[in-house]
Design a protein around this motif. Sequence first.
Motif, PDB file in Angstrom:
ATOM      1  N   GLY A   1       7.143 -14.823  -7.915  1.00 36.15           N
ATOM      2  CA  GLY A   1       6.082 -14.776  -9.318  1.00 36.15           C
ATOM      3  C   GLY A   1       5.451 -13.224  -9.002  1.00 36.15           C
ATOM      4  O   GLY A   1       5.349 -12.612  -9.865  1.00 36.15           O
ATOM      5  N   SER A   2       5.074 -13.010  -7.939  1.00 39.54           N
ATOM      6  CA  SER A   2       4.217 -11.794  -7.647  1.00 39.54           C
ATOM      7  C   SER A   2       4.987 -10.502  -7.982  1.00 39.54           C
ATOM      8  O   SER A   2       4.293  -9.393  -8.071  1.00 39.54           O
ATOM      9  N   ASP A   3       6.385 -10.444  -8.150  1.00 40.27           N
ATOM     10  CA  ASP A   3       6.935  -9.385  -8.273  1.00 40.27           C
ATOM     11  C   ASP A   3       7.378  -9.115  -9.768  1.00 40.27           C
ATOM     12  O   ASP A   3       7.933  -8.198  -9.970  1.00 40.27           O
ATOM     13  N   LEU A   4       7.269 -10.180 -10.451  1.00 41.18           N
ATOM     14  CA  LEU A   4       7.855 -10.597 -11.700  1.00 41.18           C
ATOM     15  C   LEU A   4       7.163  -9.672 -12.772  1.00 41.18           C
ATOM     16  O   LEU A   4       7.750  -9.102 -13.624  1.00 41.18           O
ATOM     17  N   ASP A   5       6.006  -9.322 -12.663  1.00 40.65           N
ATOM     18  CA  ASP A   5       5.101  -8.870 -13.578  1.00 40.65           C
ATOM     19  C   ASP A   5       4.258  -7.590 -13.264  1.00 40.65           C
ATOM     20  O   ASP A   5       3.516  -7.436 -13.667  1.00 40.65           O
ATOM     21  N   LYS A   6       4.801  -6.932 -12.108  1.00 41.50           N
ATOM     22  CA  LYS A   6       4.306  -5.810 -11.631  1.00 41.50           C
ATOM     23  C   LYS A   6       4.389  -4.609 -12.514  1.00 41.50           C
ATOM     24  O   LYS A   6       5.232  -4.626 -13.361  1.00 41.50           O
ATOM     25  N   PRO A   7       3.378  -3.536 -12.601  1.00 36.62           N
ATOM     26  CA  PRO A   7       2.073  -3.838 -11.896  1.00 36.62           C
ATOM     27  C   PRO A   7       1.029  -4.592 -12.611  1.00 36.62           C
ATOM     28  O   PRO A   7       1.137  -4.941 -13.501  1.00 36.62           O
ATOM     29  N   ASP A   8      -0.028  -4.978 -11.837  1.00 39.69           N
ATOM     30  CA  ASP A   8      -1.244  -5.631 -12.131  1.00 39.69           C
ATOM     31  C   ASP A   8      -0.738  -7.030 -12.503  1.00 39.69           C
ATOM     32  O   ASP A   8      -1.078  -7.474 -13.567  1.00 39.69           O
ATOM     33  N   GLY A   9       0.415  -7.531 -11.809  1.00 40.57           N
ATOM     34  CA  GLY A   9       0.858  -8.912 -12.405  1.00 40.57           C
ATOM     35  C   GLY A   9       0.281 -10.134 -11.971  1.00 40.57           C
ATOM     36  O   GLY A   9      -0.747 -10.159 -11.013  1.00 40.57           O
ATOM     37  N   LEU A  10       0.367 -11.053 -12.875  1.00 44.69           N
ATOM     38  CA  LEU A  10      -0.042 -12.387 -12.349  1.00 44.69           C
ATOM     39  C   LEU A  10       0.698 -13.258 -13.018  1.00 44.69           C
ATOM     40  O   LEU A  10       1.110 -13.709 -14.408  1.00 44.69           O
ATOM     41  N   VAL A  11       1.381 -14.134 -12.252  1.00 46.79           N
ATOM     42  CA  VAL A  11       2.573 -15.289 -12.711  1.00 46.79           C
ATOM     43  C   VAL A  11       2.175 -16.581 -12.041  1.00 46.79           C
ATOM     44  O   VAL A  11       2.025 -16.757 -10.730  1.00 46.79           O
TER      45      VAL A  11
ATOM     46  N   LEU B   1       0.073  -5.698  -2.965  1.00 48.50           N
ATOM     47  CA  LEU B   1      -0.810  -4.568  -3.669  1.00 48.50           C
ATOM     48  C   LEU B   1       0.215  -3.627  -4.489  1.00 48.50           C
ATOM     49  O   LEU B   1       1.487  -3.374  -3.863  1.00 48.50           O
ATOM     50  N   ASP B   2      -0.132  -3.092  -5.564  1.00 41.65           N
ATOM     51  CA  ASP B   2       0.675  -2.304  -6.358  1.00 41.65           C
ATOM     52  C   ASP B   2       0.745  -0.824  -5.929  1.00 41.65           C
ATOM     53  O   ASP B   2      -0.119  -0.224  -5.506  1.00 41.65           O
ATOM     54  N   ALA B   3       1.941  -0.150  -5.564  1.00 41.21           N
ATOM     55  CA  ALA B   3       2.283   1.128  -5.218  1.00 41.21           C
ATOM     56  C   ALA B   3       1.187   1.475  -4.134  1.00 41.21           C
ATOM     57  O   ALA B   3       0.627   2.509  -4.047  1.00 41.21           O
ATOM     58  N   PHE B   4       1.096   0.721  -3.031  1.00 39.10           N
ATOM     59  CA  PHE B   4       0.242   0.768  -2.066  1.00 39.10           C
ATOM     60  C   PHE B   4      -0.278   1.780  -1.863  1.00 39.10           C
ATOM     61  O   PHE B   4      -1.489   2.698  -1.756  1.00 39.10           O
ATOM     62  N   TYR B   5       0.636   2.688  -0.890  1.00 39.47           N
ATOM     63  CA  TYR B   5       0.035   4.241  -0.300  1.00 39.47           C
ATOM     64  C   TYR B   5      -0.069   5.156  -1.467  1.00 39.47           C
ATOM     65  O   TYR B   5      -1.225   5.571  -1.472  1.00 39.47           O
ATOM     66  N   ALA B   6       0.504   5.105  -2.487  1.00 38.44           N
ATOM     67  CA  ALA B   6       0.014   6.035  -3.607  1.00 38.44           C
ATOM     68  C   ALA B   6      -1.220   5.539  -4.207  1.00 38.44           C
ATOM     69  O   ALA B   6      -2.039   6.588  -4.551  1.00 38.44           O
ATOM     70  N   ALA B   7      -1.508   4.347  -4.362  1.00 38.21           N
ATOM     71  CA  ALA B   7      -2.714   3.753  -4.848  1.00 38.21           C
ATOM     72  C   ALA B   7      -3.949   4.339  -4.016  1.00 38.21           C
ATOM     73  O   ALA B   7      -4.929   4.497  -4.692  1.00 38.21           O
TER      74      ALA B   7
ATOM     75  N   SER C   1      -0.769  -7.679  -7.239  1.00 36.00           N
ATOM     76  CA  SER C   1      -0.068  -8.488  -8.025  1.00 36.00           C
ATOM     77  C   SER C   1       0.023  -9.813  -7.414  1.00 36.00           C
ATOM     78  O   SER C   1       0.209  -9.880  -6.212  1.00 36.00           O
ATOM     79  N   VAL C   2      -0.180 -10.895  -8.328  1.00 38.73           N
ATOM     80  CA  VAL C   2      -0.226 -12.119  -7.528  1.00 38.73           C
ATOM     81  C   VAL C   2       0.820 -13.095  -8.002  1.00 38.73           C
ATOM     82  O   VAL C   2       0.935 -13.211  -9.395  1.00 38.73           O
TER      83      VAL C   2
END
Length: 363
Positions: free
Chosen positions: A152-162, A9-15, A139-140
């Motif tokens: 892959g999940s970390d490469l295109d954050k936030p709202d990533g998809l690789v 999840l992106d910026a989980f606590y903040a989100a 992000s996935v």
Amino acid sequence: MRHIIHADLDAFYAAVEQLDNPDLVGKPILVGGRPENRGVVATASYEAREFGVHSAMPMRTAVHRCPQGIIVPPRFSRYKEKSGEVMSIFRDLTDLVEPLSMDEAYLDITDVVEAGEKPLAVALDLKRRIFEKTGLIVSVGVGTCKTIAKIGSDLDKPDGLVVVQPGDEEAFLAPLAVNKLWGIGPKTAERLHRENIETIGQLADQPLEWFASMFGKRAESVRDKSLGRDVEAVHVHGVSKSISSETTFTNDIGDEAELRDVVERKAVRVAHSLERNGLKGRTVKLKLRLADFTTFTRQFTLPYHTSDEEPIKEAAWSLLVAELEPGRTFRLLGVGMANFGDDSELETPHIQQLPLFFNEDTH
Ligand code: TTP
Ligand code: MG
């Protein structure tokens, strides 16, 4: 061939804070303790990250870098609740879910892909469902092994998809920095740097003997990872093997009606938590602590897996009744459920009745 998703999840606590308080949407949020109390940033919204704020930074530094940042104290039980919702959506897709923390998990989607779904479609659908049902953005990363999925999940954050296609693993990893590989911490990265190895591709190019001298027992595993072909399985129940709820009382309790009330409330909490996590269990556990701090558990195995309140209440209460004695008081009471699974695993459901009582005194 396996197909694995890593979702984070992106910026989980903040989100979650922005979700619960629309006034915070689009603003720099710093979740964590107050600077005057030597607080630390648990996480920052992406708006705040632009100012160079990140997790684990002293709040004092964060406020200095991002003076307009809004400090929000963390609400862990709320994050746990949202985490349960997300994990349960993961489990709607596959039983093979390995949570790594509250906001990330590996999912083995091999069966789904073999049934005809394209990995890209599965990932898009998962992102959409998470957003529609929880309001959170995930992000996935998708690939044929855990290493590829995780990176892959970390490469295109936030709202990533690789999505890395089978066969593209090595080329995908080659240009990336070595410290992106799981297991290459700052110290190892520094050692590699001294050997002029900066990228995963440069690492993967080294001869086998070099890996052996550099990594010893880990050589083969690190080499496999650098080539994007590790064989690590997705381990179900990676984080929790049981779910429980317990309370220490302000004043010890001996009264039967009061105890019954507590047991029932705990059982309801456990049932809800099972439900949220998409789990069913068979073994109901009761944890008790006496006035003299003697602590022990009793357990009862049901003939079927369940997440229903009633059988959990009943089993926990029957375990407690056996422990009631005149004058005996309790300072802690907990109800839990373990032995997760599904009844399709049992060849003859509803036949075995296994009341297993035993003592695990832990003083
Ligand atoms: P992360 O997934 O590392 O971070 P994140 O979800 O906030 O941001 P992103 O994934 O988009 O980069 O961690 C998940 C949560 O765990 C995070 O929201 C807060 C908590 N956390 C801490 O409390 N301390 C830490 O040092 C880190 C890294 C995370
Ligand atoms: Mg995250």
